[in-house]
Design a protein around this motif. Structure first.
Motif, short mmCIF file in Angstrom:
data_model
loop_
_atom_site.label_atom_id
_atom_site.label_comp_id
_atom_site.label_asym_id
_atom_site.label_seq_id
_atom_site.Cartn_x
_atom_site.Cartn_y
_atom_site.Cartn_z
N ASP A 149 -91.24 -19.02 67.42
CA ASP A 149 -92.25 -19.99 67.84
C ASP A 149 -93.66 -19.47 67.65
O ASP A 149 -94.63 -20.24 67.75
N ARG A 150 -93.82 -18.17 67.38
CA ARG A 150 -95.14 -17.59 67.17
C ARG A 150 -95.35 -17.17 65.72
O ARG A 150 -96.30 -16.46 65.40
N ALA A 152 -95.41 -18.41 61.53
CA ALA A 152 -95.52 -19.54 60.61
C ALA A 152 -95.61 -19.03 59.18
O ALA A 152 -96.07 -17.91 58.94
N TYR A 154 -96.99 -20.27 55.37
CA TYR A 154 -97.79 -21.25 54.63
C TYR A 154 -97.75 -20.89 53.15
O TYR A 154 -98.06 -19.76 52.77
N ARG A 173 -85.96 -20.89 57.90
CA ARG A 173 -85.09 -21.33 58.99
C ARG A 173 -83.98 -20.32 59.27
O ARG A 173 -83.54 -20.17 60.42
N ILE A 177 -87.54 -19.43 61.89
CA ILE A 177 -88.91 -19.94 61.86
C ILE A 177 -88.88 -21.42 61.51
O ILE A 177 -88.42 -21.80 60.44
N ASN A 179 -91.73 -23.25 61.66
CA ASN A 179 -93.09 -23.62 61.31
C ASN A 179 -93.39 -23.22 59.86
O ASN A 179 -93.77 -22.09 59.59
N ASP A 181 -95.33 -24.73 56.26
CA ASP A 181 -96.20 -25.76 55.70
C ASP A 181 -96.63 -25.31 54.31
O ASP A 181 -96.44 -24.16 53.92
#
Length: 219
Positions: A149-150, A152, A154, A173, A177, A179, A181
């Motif tokens: 949750d902490r 990400a 990109y 995943r 993770i 998050n 983008d």
């Protein structure tokens, strides 16, 4: 209706090599790249013949793409070919990186290719070579310590394909993770919303060839 292979309407000019236009030096740039990759001709040919374009996402496979007829060999792809064929440089020069601050981006690329994982710890002057196992362990421990949750991911690239995004999403995943983008979402969000609300389809409905051969374009 069959497309015309020889259509003067789509020509920019009759002048050789684009002289007098915005980019008149394509042939010169191609020759310069050929000289710079002369030490690795087999690698360069394999990248061009079997690889994808680093500069776009037109579905390039080798010398052709899925959008336009003919050979796909842009100068952006050729310039990045120099980077892909660059020799490995002596990693010991990174033991103190203070001198790198005065180098331009071009000068840094001309140094060559980084062949090994390098790590710089807080307070150290530069980077030291580490093994691949140590590098992967450090990344894994950092992700695990931060928690899914902490953390990400990109992704951004001019030529990153949907398949690459899909694989990256699966890998993220698998590491817990959620998050992830990409630049594609932020870049194309306005156009997809506009297309969906106006014509009902959130994607392009014509090819570049259609644009070149049409009589009227409405923007």
């Amino acid at each position: 209706m069959a497309r015309r292979l020889w259509n003067p309407k789509s020509w920019v000019s009759l002048s050789p090599n684009g002289i007098g236009h915005t980019k008149p030096n394509h042939l010169g740039e191609m020759a310069r790249v050929a000289v710079n990759v002369r030490r690795t001709p087999k690698r360069a040919w394999k990248i061009l013949n079997e690889g994808v374009c680093d500069g776009c996402a037109l579905g390039v496979a080798g010398f052709h793409d899925w959008t336009l007829d003919g050979i796909h060999l842009c100068t952006t792809r050729l310039k990045l070919l120099e980077v892909n064929c660059a020799p490995a440089f002596d990693h010991s020069v990174l033991s103190d990186i203070s001198w790198l601050r005065n180098r331009t981006g071009v000068e840094l690329r001309e140094m060559g290719r980084l062949a090994y994982p390098m790590r710089r710890r807080r307070g150290e002057k530069g980077f030291a070579r580490i093994s691949w196992d140590d590098a992967l362990d450090a990344v894994g421990l950092g992700i695990r310590a931060a928690g899914g949750d902490r953390t990400a991911i990109y992704l951004t690239s001019r030529g990153l394909t949907n398949e690459s995004y899909y694989v990256a999403g699966k890998a993220a995943r698998a590491m817990g993770i959620a998050n992830i983008d990409s630049a594609a979402r932020t870049c194309h969000a306005p156009s997809t919303i506009g297309l969906k609300s106006t014509i009902g389809v959130a994607a392009s409905t014509c090819s570049l060839q259609d644009v070149l051969e049409t009589d009227v374009v409405v923007l």
